[in-house]
Design an enzyme around this catalytic site. Structure first.
Site, PDB file in Angstrom:
ATOM      1  CD  GLU A   1      -1.721   1.947   0.993  1.00 48.14           C
ATOM      2  OE1 GLU A   1      -1.859   3.418   0.433  1.00 48.14           O
ATOM      3  OE2 GLU A   1      -1.713   2.148   2.504  1.00 48.14           O
TER       4      GLU A   1
ATOM      5  CB  CYS B   1      -1.372   7.523   1.302  1.00 48.14           C
ATOM      6  SG  CYS B   1      -2.010   5.743   2.496  1.00 48.14           S
TER       7      CYS B   1
END
Length: 518
Positions: A278, A312
């Protein structure tokens, strides 16, 4: 449940649980307890030749504790302990594993405020957000406890009464490597599906935020997990490499930057290990002129300023249709200026400190570069000093809105990972789709519009793994989270994540005689 015997080198100090001294404000806590955890207890490396480095409290800039980093021997001890736990844990039924996980979730809820406070002290985010992070961690464990009871395969009827079936089986020892923006939540998001499937885990937090993962390790142990099911090893790049290259590790799950993710993927490939990555994002948020402006402004703020912009999935490229740009900017700037910055442990604070001095300086340099390249700073983008004198050395800045941005600017192309919103204008749907997809990253994307057909049409054509319509940065644990392109491989949360923490075995059963060509 049988407990496994564990041998520690002489001089190691072991204890299962240390209650923290509660604090009313930032700048009052010193952490002296060991932060490594295996063999079911904290492990003190003071009598072992190992590196020690300072950990800072972002709100005050003072040293919070010293981190004992793990070398080859310590990593090997943790992995061996995880291997032993795996042999016990994998034999339990899904219901037995679920009971332990649900008890862990109950303990997290009981210790919610304590965990949230420790997250704030170590990370710098507001206590309001930290509480929600702890809730997300608990919910993820509860969700995957349910999944543990429903793991199943497929039955296929074959000719002549023969049949085949599939069964989901765990990998073994999984490694989780966490990021510093959601320390406790990421530890739970990675461990919950892993242990639900019957795996064990060795988890390495970021060296910037090492404090709360060990609380999760204690909680799993108190909930009845065998010692070694969830272990914590502290350290930086060297420790992470030792984990990825360890021959007894079968799976690596990493959250962090794209360059580091590529290195981890390369190291894992040497042992043909499964990976979940990720990684970063530079996500587009598209606001059409027919939108509900109030909700669009709220969405843009949520897409840029959560956790001081250190998220993010943030929608940092805010594309606004030309006809509503003035109204949008007026309202978003007004609300950005009103964001309360200060002591992150106070309930009224909405923006705390960035994670480190180095990161704060990096974000401020991005703002300066944006100005040099022609962007207009409408508000913020400067160092901030709260009124409380004990916070004067903390890592604060004012949230920033940049106007007059173009697609070729550094602030639009690179992930800043701070409270900086870049506003771009567009005229047509086709134009904004082309520009929104002009990125190597594809973690998230969002669209605000009242036109339901347009909303689904645009989402279909956006190259991103986690998309939002008329909202942003909503991550319920029931649905998968992850990206396209260079933003990663695999998913966190949701039922599909079971596939990334287990392997499929096919069994063919012959009920008749064997046909042979020989």
């Amino acid at each position: 449940m049988a407990l496994m015997r564990c041998l520690l080198p002489p001089g190691f100090y072991r204890t299962l649980y240390h209650p923290w001294t509660r604090c009313a404000s930032s700048g009052t806590l010193q952490i002296k307890d060991p932060l490594n955890f295996w063999c079911g207890a904290r492990v003190d490396l003071k009598d072992v030749k190992t590196k020690s480095e300072p950990v800072f409290e972002p709100a005050t800039g003072r040293v919070l504790c010293r981190l004992q980093t793990c070398g080859s021997a310590e990593v090997d001890a943790a992995v061996r302990n995880a291997s032993a736990a795996f042999k016990v844990w994998r034999k339990l039924s899904g219901m037995e594993r679920a009971r332990v996980m649900l008890e862990a979730a109950r303990l997290i809820e009981k210790r919610r405020e304590e965990i949230a406070e420790m997250e704030v002290i170590n990370n710098g985010k507001s206590i309001t957000e930290a509480r929600l992070d702890v809730d997300s961690a608990r919910l993820s464990i509860e969700y995957f406890a349910g999944q543990a009871t429903t793991l199943s395969g497929q039955h296929v009827q074959l000719p002549g009464g023969s049949f085949a079936y599939t069964r989901r089986e765990p990998f073994g020892v999984c490694v989780g490597i966490g990021a510093w923006n959601y320390p406790f939540q990421i530890a739970a998001w990675k461990s919950a599906p892993a242990i639900a499937c019957g795996n064990s885990m060795v988890f390495k937090p970021s060296p910037l935020t090492p404090v709360t993962a060990v609380l999760l390790a204690e909680i799993y142990r108190q909930a009845g997990a065998p010692e070694g099911l969830f272990n914590v090893v502290q350290g930086g790049q060297e420790t992470g490499s030792l984990l990825c290259l360890h021959p007894s590790v079968e799976k690596v799950s990493f959250t962090g930057s794209v360059p580091t993710g590529k290195k981890i993927m390369e190291m894992a490939s040497r042992g043909v290990k499964a990976v979940t990555l990720e990684l970063g994002g530079k996500s587009p948020l598209i606001i059409f002129e027919d939108t509900d402006l109030e909700n669009a402004v709220r969405g843009a703020l949520m897409a840029n300023f959560l956790s001081q912009g250190q998220v993010c999935s943030n929608g940092t490229r805010v594309f606004v249709q030309s006809s509503i740009v003035p109204q949008f900017l007026k309202e978003v700037v007004r609300r950005t200026k009103a964001i309360s910055i200060g002591d992150p442990l106070l309930d009224e604070t909405r923006m705390g400190a960035l994670v480190s001095k180095a990161h704060l300086d990096k974000v401020l340099r991005y703002v300066e570069q944006a100005k040099n390249e022609g962007a207009q700073v409408l508000c913020g983008g400067e160092p901030f000093s709260p009124a409380d004198p004990k916070l004067k050395d903390g890592y604060y800045m004012t949230p920033c809105v940049l106007d007059s941005c173009t697609d070729d600017m550094t602030c639009v192309k690179e992930e800043i990972f701070g409270p900086v919103m870049s506003v771009l204008t567009f005229d047509t749907e086709d134009e904004v789709l082309r520009r929104a997809n002009d990125s190597d990253l594809g973690l998230a994307a969002g669209v605000f519009t009242k036109d339901v057909k347009r909303a689904h049409r645009v989402i279909e054509n956006l190259q991103a793994g986690s998309c939002f319509i008329n909202n942003y940065n909503i991550t319920p644990v029931e649905v998968p989270f992850g990206g396209f392109k260079a933003s990663g491989i695999g998913r966190e949360n949701g039922q599909v994540t079971i596939e990334f923490y287990s392997q499929l075995k096919t069994v063919v059963v012959e009920m008749g005689d064997v046909d042979s060509l020989f």
